[in-house]
Write an enzyme that holds these catalytic residues in place. Sequence first.
Site, short mmCIF file in Angstrom:
data_model
loop_
_atom_site.label_atom_id
_atom_site.label_comp_id
_atom_site.label_asym_id
_atom_site.label_seq_id
_atom_site.Cartn_x
_atom_site.Cartn_y
_atom_site.Cartn_z
N GLU A 77 8.33 -30.08 29.66
CA GLU A 77 8.26 -29.45 30.98
C GLU A 77 7.05 -28.52 31.07
OE1 GLU A 77 12.94 -29.69 32.18
OE2 GLU A 77 12.25 -27.82 31.29
N CYS A 110 15.23 -19.25 18.20
CA CYS A 110 15.64 -17.98 18.81
C CYS A 110 16.96 -18.23 19.54
CB CYS A 110 14.57 -17.47 19.77
SG CYS A 110 12.99 -17.28 18.95
N CYS A 144 11.25 -18.21 32.08
CA CYS A 144 11.05 -18.08 30.62
C CYS A 144 12.32 -18.42 29.88
CB CYS A 144 10.75 -16.62 30.27
SG CYS A 144 9.07 -16.19 30.53
N CYS A 197 1.93 -22.84 33.02
CA CYS A 197 2.64 -22.48 31.80
C CYS A 197 2.91 -23.80 31.07
CB CYS A 197 3.94 -21.75 32.15
SG CYS A 197 4.96 -21.40 30.72
N CYS A 225 11.45 -26.85 19.91
CA CYS A 225 10.87 -25.72 19.17
C CYS A 225 11.69 -25.50 17.90
CB CYS A 225 10.88 -24.46 20.02
SG CYS A 225 10.16 -23.05 19.14
N CYS A 268 17.28 -18.64 23.63
CA CYS A 268 16.32 -19.49 24.34
C CYS A 268 16.81 -20.94 24.41
CB CYS A 268 15.00 -19.42 23.58
SG CYS A 268 13.76 -20.61 24.13
N1 SAH Z 1 7.46 -19.76 21.89
C1 SAH Z 1 6.66 -18.74 22.43
C2 SAH Z 1 6.37 -18.97 23.89
C3 SAH Z 1 7.47 -19.55 24.73
S1 SAH Z 1 8.85 -18.53 25.08
C4 SAH Z 1 7.31 -17.39 22.23
O1 SAH Z 1 8.46 -17.33 21.85
O2 SAH Z 1 6.60 -16.41 22.44
C5 SAH Z 1 8.19 -17.43 26.32
C6 SAH Z 1 8.91 -16.10 26.40
O3 SAH Z 1 10.23 -16.27 26.92
C7 SAH Z 1 9.08 -15.39 25.07
O4 SAH Z 1 8.66 -14.04 25.20
C8 SAH Z 1 10.58 -15.44 24.82
O5 SAH Z 1 11.06 -14.35 24.05
C9 SAH Z 1 11.12 -15.42 26.21
N2 SAH Z 1 12.46 -16.00 26.37
C10 SAH Z 1 13.03 -17.00 25.69
N3 SAH Z 1 14.25 -17.28 26.20
C11 SAH Z 1 14.45 -16.43 27.24
C12 SAH Z 1 15.47 -16.28 28.20
N4 SAH Z 1 16.55 -17.05 28.21
N5 SAH Z 1 15.31 -15.31 29.14
C13 SAH Z 1 14.20 -14.54 29.19
N6 SAH Z 1 13.18 -14.68 28.32
C14 SAH Z 1 13.30 -15.62 27.36
FE1 SF4 Z 2 10.71 -21.24 20.46
FE2 SF4 Z 2 12.12 -20.26 22.47
FE3 SF4 Z 2 11.77 -18.82 20.27
FE4 SF4 Z 2 9.69 -19.25 21.93
S1 SF4 Z 2 11.56 -18.10 22.39
S2 SF4 Z 2 9.71 -19.42 19.68
S3 SF4 Z 2 10.18 -21.35 22.62
S4 SF4 Z 2 12.88 -20.76 20.40
#
Ligand code: SAH
Ligand code: SF4
Length: 344
Positions: free
Chosen positions: A95, A120, A336, A109, A116, A123
């Site tokens: 996406e 986390c 995000c 974006c 990934c 996410c």
């Molecule tokens: N993988 C990279 C970039 C993609 S995630 C990273 O983790 O930095 C982009 C941002 O979204 C990151 O700052 C992450 O902490 C945040 N993020 C992930 N899941 C989220 C959610 N459900 N709600 C708000 N922010 C989220």
């Molecule tokens: Fe991967 Fe989501 Fe963690 Fe970013 S926030 S590193 S996309 S698992």
Amino acid sequence: MLNDHTETGKILSGLLPEEISAACNLTQRFHAMQIFQWIARGTELFADMTNIPLKERERLTQDFAVHNSRCGTVLKDPDGTVKLGIELYDGSRIETVLLFDKNERKTACVSCQVGCPMGCTFCQTGQLGCLRNLAPNEIVEQFLHLEKICGRLDNIVFMGMGEPLLNLGAISKTIAILTHPKGRNLSHRRITLSTSGICKGIYELADSSFDIRLAVSLTTADEALRTELMPVTKANPLPELKKAIRYFNEKTGKRVTLELALLKNINTSLDAAKQVCAFTQGLDVHINLIPWNPVDSLPYTTPSDSEVRTFYSYLTAARLNVTVRQKRGRTIGGACGQLGKKSC
Ligand code: SAH
Ligand code: SF4
């Protein structure tokens, strides 16, 4: 139908002019630059590259392709956010999102991996695991598909699906292509990479010739909590992450953005704010708060506006530079951390 030219060297959107010249064995080398420019302007068919001789265009059509991905779905949120579902040659799906910043500039974006591996816990993308890295052409094409649908874009952020510092080779190539002065000529200063905090990659980026911006997803400065929420912390503990950010500050002269996804009752207390303040001592950083965007099946809650305001005021009282990310794109699962839901 996607075309079946799957060998990287046969897909020209991921190549620089000199590589196009070598791959296509062109009789006139200046044709390579002309093809590169057509691609940067969004042309997908060799037949439309009218300054290339007809015979050459026919040969290229036989043996090469401009793209090997295709835009499947286009979802639009009433707030202007657009999300593209992009189909890759092997059936994988990624996406790409069009975001508007506070000045209404358009930002792409883009994703750098299918899924990934970082895991986390808050996410959506992290729930998929990592299926594979994207090739340079698959990243460049996200930008080109989005420009075709949404018009000329101002910025690009590597903040979609995946951890960019695990695919830095493909990202470097994408940057070289999109910033090429004879092609799309995007400014390095309009490019941001967001990492979950891989120290080795932050040093590599600081030492590279790229003049791009860096964002680090801090989430919390509590080591034990961060280890639970972001397993990357085990191999990249907070003191090491802080050293890497300071090195980036000093080497590039650039401020780093720290992103904090805010989870109700988890990382928004006064103590949590104090830990963030302590972490930032000696760093040149800006803090971006992202109230958690809901993901089905994950056990978190979005903090209320007043909880976010209170946390914001704790940080600003300590003279930190803080902004709150606007809630955009949630109705289409394009905010995000929402990318990669199977049914989208
Ligand atoms: N993988 C990279 C970039 C993609 S995630 C990273 O983790 O930095 C982009 C941002 O979204 C990151 O700052 C992450 O902490 C945040 N993020 C992930 N899941 C989220 C959610 N459900 N709600 C708000 N922010 C989220
Ligand atoms: Fe991967 Fe989501 Fe963690 Fe970013 S926030 S590193 S996309 S698992």
